[in-house]
Design an enzyme around this catalytic site. Structure first.
Site, PDB file in Angstrom:
ATOM      1  N   LYS A   1       0.786  -1.240   0.000  1.00 40.68           N
ATOM      2  CA  LYS A   1       0.000   0.000   0.000  1.00 40.68           C
ATOM      3  C   LYS A   1       0.810   1.279   0.000  1.00 40.68           C
ATOM      4  O   LYS A   1       0.242   2.359  -0.177  1.00 40.68           O
ATOM      5  CB  LYS A   1      -0.950   0.003   1.201  1.00 40.68           C
ATOM      6  CG  LYS A   1      -0.259  -0.007   2.553  1.00 40.68           C
ATOM      7  CD  LYS A   1      -1.289  -0.042   3.674  1.00 40.68           C
ATOM      8  CE  LYS A   1      -0.637  -0.167   5.026  1.00 40.68           C
ATOM      9  NZ  LYS A   1      -0.400  -1.571   5.386  1.00 40.68           N
ATOM     10  N   HIS A   2       2.104   1.233   0.192  1.00 31.11           N
ATOM     11  CA  HIS A   2       2.916   2.450   0.269  1.00 31.11           C
ATOM     12  C   HIS A   2       3.490   2.925  -1.068  1.00 31.11           C
ATOM     13  O   HIS A   2       3.973   4.047  -1.167  1.00 31.11           O
ATOM     14  CB  HIS A   2       4.084   2.243   1.237  1.00 31.11           C
ATOM     15  CG  HIS A   2       3.651   2.163   2.659  1.00 31.11           C
ATOM     16  ND1 HIS A   2       3.403   0.966   3.274  1.00 31.11           N
ATOM     17  CD2 HIS A   2       3.415   3.133   3.567  1.00 31.11           C
ATOM     18  CE1 HIS A   2       3.018   1.199   4.516  1.00 31.11           C
ATOM     19  NE2 HIS A   2       3.025   2.505   4.732  1.00 31.11           N
TER      20      HIS A   2
ATOM     21  N   HIS B   1      -4.136   3.064   1.983  1.00 34.67           N
ATOM     22  CA  HIS B   1      -3.240   3.346   3.099  1.00 34.67           C
ATOM     23  C   HIS B   1      -4.042   4.079   4.171  1.00 34.67           C
ATOM     24  O   HIS B   1      -4.899   4.894   3.855  1.00 34.67           O
ATOM     25  CB  HIS B   1      -2.068   4.212   2.621  1.00 34.67           C
ATOM     26  CG  HIS B   1      -1.049   4.455   3.684  1.00 34.67           C
ATOM     27  ND1 HIS B   1      -1.192   5.442   4.631  1.00 34.67           N
ATOM     28  CD2 HIS B   1       0.109   3.814   3.960  1.00 34.67           C
ATOM     29  CE1 HIS B   1      -0.143   5.397   5.441  1.00 34.67           C
ATOM     30  NE2 HIS B   1       0.649   4.418   5.065  1.00 34.67           N
TER      31      HIS B   1
HETATM   32 FE   FE2 Z   1       2.302   3.560   6.384  1.00 34.01          FE
END
Ligand code: FE2
Length: 130
Positions: A17-18, A46
């Site tokens: 997710k980053h 996120h």
């Molecule tokens: Fe994070």
């Protein structure tokens, strides 16, 4: 000597997710206005809370055969649910997505970086083809 690049994380955005995701129009023409969208959390959202959030995104361009990268822009995300009433007491959140409008006349590589206040510096890239 330690280099910053050695500490920038990356992965497949579909599983992590980053990673900043760079999206381009299907047709891109040299020298014409180009809208580039960069976001974090495209497949896996996120968190966006007072304690855990994406603080900023930056976008760079490395022209094919070029000697250095150009810094195209930066977006800061400053609202994460905090208020005078305390953390996470209001729904007022800037989501980690930015649109950069640029003109580029050479193919190359677009590189985006993002900063999570807990999980650090991340990188994603996309090829620019005409
Ligand atoms: Fe994070």
């Amino acid at each position: 000597m330690t280099k910053l690049g050695d500490h920038i994380k990356t992965a497949d955005f579909k599983n992590e997710k980053h990673v900043p995701v760079i999206e381009l129009p299907s047709v891109v023409k040299p020298g014409e206005p180009l809208q580039i969208t960069v976001s974090v959390g495209k497949e896996i959202p996120h968190p966006n809370t007072t304690e855990h959030f994406i603080a900023w995104i930056e976008l760079y361009y490395l022209p094919e055969g070029g000697k250095f990268a150009y810094h195209l822009g930066r977006a800061d995300f400053l609202a994460h649910g905090a208020s005078t009433e305390g953390p996470n007491t209001i729904t007022c959140n800037t989501e980690p997505q930015a649109v950069f409008k640029v003109k580029l006349d050479l193919p190359g590589e677009l590189i985006a970086t993002s900063w999570c206040n807990i999980h650090g510096l991340w990188e994603g890239s996309a090829e620019l083809k005409f």
